[in-house]
Design an enzyme around this catalytic site. Structure first.
Site, short mmCIF file in Angstrom:
data_model
loop_
_atom_site.label_atom_id
_atom_site.label_comp_id
_atom_site.label_asym_id
_atom_site.label_seq_id
_atom_site.Cartn_x
_atom_site.Cartn_y
_atom_site.Cartn_z
N ASP A 45 0.83 -1.21 0.00
CA ASP A 45 0.00 0.00 0.00
C ASP A 45 0.87 1.26 0.00
O ASP A 45 0.36 2.38 -0.04
CB ASP A 45 -1.01 0.00 1.16
CG ASP A 45 -0.35 0.00 2.53
OD1 ASP A 45 0.89 -0.10 2.60
OD2 ASP A 45 -1.09 0.11 3.53
N SER A 46 2.21 1.08 -0.03
CA SER A 46 3.11 2.21 -0.31
C SER A 46 2.77 2.79 -1.67
O SER A 46 3.17 3.91 -2.01
CB SER A 46 4.57 1.76 -0.25
OG SER A 46 4.76 0.58 -1.00
N ASP A 84 -1.27 -6.26 -0.32
CA ASP A 84 -1.39 -5.57 0.97
C ASP A 84 -2.85 -5.18 1.20
O ASP A 84 -3.47 -4.56 0.32
CB ASP A 84 -0.55 -4.28 0.89
CG ASP A 84 0.20 -3.98 2.16
OD1 ASP A 84 -0.01 -4.69 3.15
OD2 ASP A 84 1.03 -3.05 2.12
N LYS A 114 -1.21 -9.44 2.94
CA LYS A 114 -0.45 -8.94 4.10
C LYS A 114 -1.34 -7.99 4.88
O LYS A 114 -2.10 -7.22 4.27
CB LYS A 114 0.82 -8.20 3.63
CG LYS A 114 1.56 -7.52 4.77
CD LYS A 114 2.93 -7.02 4.38
CE LYS A 114 2.98 -5.62 3.83
NZ LYS A 114 2.43 -4.56 4.70
N GLU A 116 -1.34 -5.44 8.69
CA GLU A 116 -0.49 -4.86 9.73
C GLU A 116 -1.06 -5.18 11.12
O GLU A 116 -2.27 -5.14 11.32
CB GLU A 116 -0.40 -3.34 9.54
CG GLU A 116 0.32 -2.96 8.26
CD GLU A 116 0.52 -1.46 8.10
OE1 GLU A 116 0.24 -0.69 9.05
OE2 GLU A 116 0.96 -1.05 7.01
N GLU A 183 9.38 -4.03 10.33
CA GLU A 183 9.78 -2.73 9.78
C GLU A 183 10.34 -1.81 10.87
O GLU A 183 9.71 -1.64 11.94
CB GLU A 183 8.57 -2.06 9.08
CG GLU A 183 8.93 -0.70 8.48
CD GLU A 183 7.96 -0.20 7.42
OE1 GLU A 183 7.04 -0.95 7.03
OE2 GLU A 183 8.15 0.95 6.97
O1 KIV Z 1 3.61 -1.06 1.46
C1 KIV Z 1 4.73 -1.59 1.34
O2 KIV Z 1 5.38 -1.52 0.29
C2 KIV Z 1 5.22 -2.32 2.49
C3 KIV Z 1 6.64 -2.76 2.49
C4 KIV Z 1 7.57 -1.63 2.48
C5 KIV Z 1 6.93 -3.73 3.56
O3 KIV Z 1 4.51 -2.52 3.41
#
Ligand code: KIV
Length: 266
Positions: A45-46, A84, A114, A116, A183
């Protein structure tokens, strides 16, 4: 090229083989990552900051994530694709988490999701695993909680905080996750958690002793638009190459040296 499975990732830890993960969001880059035999592609989600220009990941929606996960899944023939789960798509209840995670698998072609959190999402992780969906955890500095954490700060510096993060890792292991992103924690804590859990740990700013490492592809390639965290190693400076190419294109068009006769049709 063999397709990487969740079992392969678990076996890599047992065999003490290092695990490589890259966050990326579109077909072209995912193709290059996949062809480079990276183990997992995380559609992180970056995306919100890197591609969509938001100030944090909190603005990313299910719609954004599904759209980009579909593009990455179309490219990946080797890497395990992990999607994510965005802010607000799993925190409310295990049912909500399963409903949204299923969309990543069925509609977007991801092989795992994924999310959090540690103890706070234990019920969600158990429900996802029960539904047959492999789960990657994410603890330490969790960007979706940036407001609660008071900024993007290293977590687990005090013994109490460190123990809590270790407990979160153990909780994710009991709940059935297949790996954990760690992280921004001190390298000593990265090592301790890696030794104390059977789950493969994927570090980002967690030192060299985790079982694997993840970086955002744009960071690794050197797209420099703002603050660069200490843990980023730039393997290229693509922003400079792209700027030079665009300046040359502008120059050629303005001076009418592009297109040439060879680049035109008779
Ligand atoms: O959103 C993302 O790219 C991430 C990674 C940096 C672990 O969570």
């Amino acid at each position: 090229m063999k397709r990487i499975t969740v079992k392969d990732i678990l076996e890599k830890k047992k065999a003490k083989k290092r695990i490589t993960v890259i966050s990326t969001y579109d077909f072209a880059f995912a193709k290059l990552v996949d062809q480079s035999e990276i183990d997992m592609i995380l559609v992180g989600d970056s995306l919100g900051m890197v591609v969509l220009g938001h100030p944090s990941t909190l603005f990313v929606t299910m719609r954004d994530m599904l759209h980009h996960t579909k593009a990455v899944s179309r490219a990946a023939e080797h890497a395990l694709v992990v999607a994510d789960m965005p802010f607000g798509s799993y925190q409310t209840s295990p049912e909500q988490a399963v409903r949204n995670a299923k969309r990543f698998i069925q509609e977007a072609g991801a092989e795992a999701v994924k999310l959090e959190g540690g103890a706070s999402v234990e019920k969600q992780v158990k429900a996802l695993v029960k539904a047959g969906i492999p789960v990657m955890g994410h603890i330490g500095m969790t960007p979706q909680s940036v407001t609660q954490l008071g900024g993007y700060k290293v977590q687990g510096r005090s013994p109490q905080e460190g123990n809590q993060i270790l407990k979160d890792a153990q909780c994710l292991e009991r709940a059935g996750a297949f790996s954990i992103v760690l992280e921004c924690v001190p390298h000593q804590l990265g090592k301790k958690i890696t030794q104390k859990t059977k789950l493969p740990t994927i570090g980002i700013g967690a030192g060299a002793e985790t079982d694997g490492q993840v970086l955002v592809l744009h960071d690794l390639l050197g797209f420099e638009f703002g603050h660069r965290p200490k843990f980023v190693r730039q393997y290229a400076h693509l922003d400079q190459i792209i700027r030079r190419a665009l300046a040359q294109f502008k120059h050629d068009v303005e001076r009418k040296t592009f297109p040439s006769r060879a680049e035109s049709y008779e």
